[in-house]
Design a protein around this motif. Structure first.
Motif, PDB file in Angstrom:
ATOM      1  N   GLN A   1      25.220 -13.954 -10.778  1.00 19.13           N
ATOM      2  CA  GLN A   1      24.192 -14.103  -9.751  1.00 19.13           C
ATOM      3  C   GLN A   1      22.795 -14.272 -10.350  1.00 19.13           C
ATOM      4  O   GLN A   1      21.810 -14.304  -9.621  1.00 19.13           O
ATOM      5  N   TYR A   2      22.737 -14.393 -11.678  1.00 20.83           N
ATOM      6  CA  TYR A   2      21.477 -14.626 -12.374  1.00 20.83           C
ATOM      7  C   TYR A   2      21.536 -15.980 -13.067  1.00 20.83           C
ATOM      8  O   TYR A   2      22.619 -16.461 -13.434  1.00 20.83           O
TER       9      TYR A   2
ATOM     10  N   ASP B   1      36.624 -21.080 -14.659  1.00 21.77           N
ATOM     11  CA  ASP B   1      36.409 -20.713 -16.058  1.00 21.77           C
ATOM     12  C   ASP B   1      34.942 -20.631 -16.452  1.00 21.77           C
ATOM     13  O   ASP B   1      34.628 -20.357 -17.607  1.00 21.77           O
ATOM     14  N   GLY B   2      33.994 -20.893 -15.533  1.00 21.20           N
ATOM     15  CA  GLY B   2      32.578 -20.733 -15.831  1.00 21.20           C
ATOM     16  C   GLY B   2      31.921 -21.917 -16.493  1.00 21.20           C
ATOM     17  O   GLY B   2      30.706 -21.905 -16.722  1.00 21.20           O
ATOM     18  N   VAL B   3      32.678 -22.959 -16.808  1.00 20.86           N
ATOM     19  CA  VAL B   3      32.098 -24.137 -17.444  1.00 20.86           C
ATOM     20  C   VAL B   3      31.145 -24.854 -16.488  1.00 20.86           C
ATOM     21  O   VAL B   3      30.120 -25.399 -16.895  1.00 20.86           O
ATOM     22  N   GLY B   4      31.480 -24.861 -15.202  1.00 18.41           N
ATOM     23  CA  GLY B   4      30.609 -25.499 -14.226  1.00 18.41           C
ATOM     24  C   GLY B   4      29.245 -24.819 -14.162  1.00 18.41           C
ATOM     25  O   GLY B   4      28.203 -25.496 -14.092  1.00 18.41           O
ATOM     26  N   PHE B   5      29.233 -23.482 -14.180  1.00 16.60           N
ATOM     27  CA  PHE B   5      27.962 -22.758 -14.142  1.00 16.60           C
ATOM     28  C   PHE B   5      27.151 -23.013 -15.408  1.00 16.60           C
ATOM     29  O   PHE B   5      25.926 -23.098 -15.377  1.00 16.60           O
TER      30      PHE B   5
ATOM     31  N   TRP C   1      25.261 -20.699  -5.856  1.00 15.90           N
ATOM     32  CA  TRP C   1      26.434 -21.558  -5.630  1.00 15.90           C
ATOM     33  C   TRP C   1      27.719 -20.901  -6.130  1.00 15.90           C
ATOM     34  O   TRP C   1      28.809 -21.216  -5.677  1.00 15.90           O
ATOM     35  N   ASN C   2      27.599 -19.951  -7.087  1.00 19.79           N
ATOM     36  CA  ASN C   2      28.795 -19.306  -7.636  1.00 19.79           C
ATOM     37  C   ASN C   2      29.574 -18.526  -6.590  1.00 19.79           C
ATOM     38  O   ASN C   2      30.786 -18.346  -6.719  1.00 19.79           O
TER      39      ASN C   2
ATOM     40  N   GLY D   1      35.657 -21.211  -3.494  1.00 24.80           N
ATOM     41  CA  GLY D   1      36.220 -21.447  -2.167  1.00 24.80           C
ATOM     42  C   GLY D   1      36.087 -22.892  -1.728  1.00 24.80           C
ATOM     43  O   GLY D   1      37.030 -23.482  -1.187  1.00 24.80           O
ATOM     44  N   VAL D   2      34.922 -23.504  -1.977  1.00 23.65           N
ATOM     45  CA  VAL D   2      34.723 -24.906  -1.595  1.00 23.65           C
ATOM     46  C   VAL D   2      35.630 -25.810  -2.403  1.00 23.65           C
ATOM     47  O   VAL D   2      36.264 -26.731  -1.870  1.00 23.65           O
TER      48      VAL D   2
END
Length: 662
Positions: free
Chosen positions: A155-156, A259-263, A273-274, A279-280
């Motif tokens: 969330q950061y 896996d966090g690659v998108g973030f 957006w996380n 869900g989307v």
């Protein structure tokens, strides 16, 4: 006697004291061992495993069942209270912990002991594997006392992390030969997989490079397959390839969200957006999977009932997604429900394949693998299967194999269509060759027969010419006879009409004679149709002159306002409850004004009620009076003038019947 002596000697005072002393010592030792075992078991049940700094072992992964922790449901604790010696007993181990026991929103405080060694040559870190943890606080003990707080989480913004890596890492300073305690506070709105890896930086770099290499391979395969299918779409223009491309994009987005690659690479500055990314992406994946399944398997033609289930699944899943996105985003955490649409897709593929649709074979294998991947992840979440590298990456592996087999399925479909086309072309060519051979054979036979027939025709031609001359003469005679018969027939018909017309004009016809002119309801309706709309249709509501057939026979509906006008509307026959051909005769009698029979006899003759005959005749007589007041007195030859109501009287030059209207 010897035996008794021996027993007496063993029970002497000195022997008895030694025996009692040894027995006492044995009981003391056994009790000490028992108490030690019990204390050790109790201590192990409330203490965690220690992370030992040892250069011989470069990593150790701790699960939540190996750690001591406490749950703060209302998030009221701080590090001062949690690290106090009096509060240490509140940290306990829970060997029976399951992933399903995780409390969303609660604060999990973890107490992690680390045994340092001044001889270590490595730098050590703590790493949390779950990239979806919302809030993570790490409290690192300082040499001068107190704790240094490190805050991270999804969330950061991504740039606030200590290491630019998709996971959460905390570097450990060396405190010499001592044992210190680290504290971690974990909070998440969704399930958090709390596993802490204690490893060296060298091991971390080696693991990260290999993991990112695998991720690059996976996403590179996705990109290549998308480009390949786009090129195929440009070549053959089938929409199923576009649906498959959207499905692959959804797979890539879902994997990046997990896996966090998108973030890390796509939305590093949008941590909000996380909360909804998984869900989307999962909804998009299921939606395009269902759409692609219907188009690829041609479910409407091959399994109509399952096709309806697929459409309803799309509608229900979309409604659930909209509700979760706008009102209740916690529903995104129930990912195991996606087993239902995947099962429906898998079952539809099996049914269509069983019915003989060959391209469905690789489709079934592909979704069978994907179904297995989702199922394995669900079993790991339910703690049925242990956490391993294969089980952790089972979804990525199943997505990879599914993409390959779906690509094989699309290619196999093209190959099957090509084979069918080639077989059809071969059959056409073979049939064409056979037809050419048959044509040559038939032509030869026909030429031979033509030659024979030509000779025969030439021989008989002279005979036919003579016979033809005779037939022409006979035909001329027959035509003359037919002309005479036609003339007589025409005169007879005209005479019959004249007789009936004379009866109609001069003498009141009886019911049998009247039925000759109007034998049934169809002839009556056609007569009314010509009477009402002979000069064109005009809507009585809006004046429009265009129409199409109405809801009833002979009715007309306005093309502008939709007004439907029945054939008997605005006539004296509207809403009558007896056959219209009888009403015609009653109207005719009412116009002529002649009463050759009583009302009862007329009702008996026409098989109607007396009141019915009287009521309808009165209605016609009122219409006659209305016309007389307007200067139009109906006669027997113009009795049809009473039929139309509220319409301008159009005089006719001649008497018409239903037969003439035909």
């Amino acid at each position: 006697m010897k035996v008794m002596q021996i027993r007496d000697s063993t029970l002497s005072p000195s022997g008895l004291n030694s025996f009692l002393y040894i027995s006492f010592l044995f009981r003391v030792v056994m009790r000490s061992i028992t108490l030690s075992i019990l204390f050790t078991c109790c201590w192990l049940s409330v203490t965690a495993q220690i992370a030992v700094v040892d250069d011989q072992v470069n990593e150790h992964i701790f699960t939540l069942t190996e750690l001591t922790y406490l749950i703060d449901p209302h998030d009221t604790l701080d590090i001062t209270t949690a690290s106090s010696p009096s509060f240490a007993r509140s940290f306990l181990r829970h060997d029976s912990y399951l992933n399903a026991d995780f409390q969303s929103g609660a604060a999990y405080w973890i107490r992690m002991p680390v045994l340092y060694s001044s001889r270590t040559q490595n730098t050590w870190i703590f790493e949390f594997y779950d990239q979806t943890i919302d809030h993570l606080e790490a409290y690192v003990p300082q040499t001068q006392g107190g704790y240094r707080q490190v805050i991270t989480g999804d969330q950061y913004p991504f740039r606030q992390r200590m290491f630019m890596h998709k996971n959460f890492e905390v570097q450990i300073p060396n405190h010499g030969d001592t044992t210190v305690y680290y504290y971690f506070k974990v909070q998440s709105h969704d399930f958090a997989d709390i596993r802490i890896a204690f490893r060296t930086v060298d091991r971390f770099i080696y693991y990260v490079l290999n993991e990112y290499f695998l991720y690059g391979t996976f996403y590179g395969m996705v990109l290549i397959i998308i480009l390949y299918n786009f090129l195929v779409f440009l070549a053959i223009r089938e929409m199923k390839y576009i649906y498959y491309i959207f499905y692959m994009l959804s797979v890539a987005l879902y994997a990046m969200s997990l896996d966090g690659v998108g973030f890390q690479y796509i939305w590093p500055n949008h941590p909000e957006w996380n909360n909804v990314a998984v869900g989307v992406a999962l909804y998009s994946l299921i939606l395009w999977a269902l759409v692609f399944t219907r188009r690829f398997l041609s479910s409407r033609a091959n399994a109509s009932f399952l096709d309806k289930l697929l459409k309803w699944t799309i509608i229900v899943r979309t409604a659930l997604f909209v509700f979760a996105l706008l009102f209740h985003q916690e529903l995104f955490s129930y990912r195991n429900l996606e087993i239902l649409p995947l099962s429906l897709i898998f079952y539809t593929g099996i049914v269509v394949w069983y019915k003989g649709y060959r391209p469905a074979r690789f489709f079934v294998i592909a979704y069978g693998i994907l179904f297995s991947g989702f199922f394995i992840r669900m079993l790991v979440y339910l703690n049925v299967l242990p956490f391993t590298i294969i089980s952790h990456y089972s979804l990525h592996l199943s997505f990879t194999l599914e993409m390959l087999f779906l690509t094989f399925a699309l290619g196999d479909r093209i190959r099957i269509l090509k084979d069918n086309r080639d077989r059809a072309l071969k059959r056409i060519i073979h049939q064409h060759e056979f037809n050419m051979q048959l044509k040559d054979k038939v032509n030869k036979e026909l030429e031979e027969k033509v030659r024979e027939r030509t000779e025969e025709l030439n021989r008989k031609n002279h005979e036919f010419e003579e016979s033809n001359h005779k037939l022409e003469q006979q035909a001329l005679e027959i035509n003359q006879i037919n002309s005479m018969l036609d003339l007589d027939n025409w005169k007879l018909k005209n005479r019959l009409k004249e007789v009936l017309t004379d009866h109609l004009m001069e003498k009141t016809m009886d019911y049998g004679q009247f039925k000759t002119l109007y034998p049934d309801s169809l002839s009556c309706y056609r007569f009314i149709e010509n009477l009402k709309w002979d000069h064109g249709f005009q809507c009585r509501k809006c004046g429009n002159q265009k129409y199409f057939e109405g809801s009833q026979k002979f009715s007309r509906r306005c093309t502008r306002c939709g007004y439907n006008e029945s054939i008997t509307a605005f006539t004296i026959f509207h809403s009558i409850k007896f056959p219209i051909e009888k009403a015609f005769y009653l109207a005719y009698l009412a116009v002529t004004g002649k009463r050759e029979s009583t009302l009862e006899e007329l009702a008996y003759q026409m098989d109607l009620g007396t009141n019915t005959v009287w009521s309808f005749r009165t209605k016609v007589q009122e219409r006659v009076k209305e016309l007389e007041q307007k200067g139009h007195k109906p006669t027997a030859s113009r009795w049809e003038e009473v039929i139309l109501e509220n319409a301008q009287i159009k005089p006719k030059m001649r008497f018409t019947t239903a037969n003439d209207s035909k």
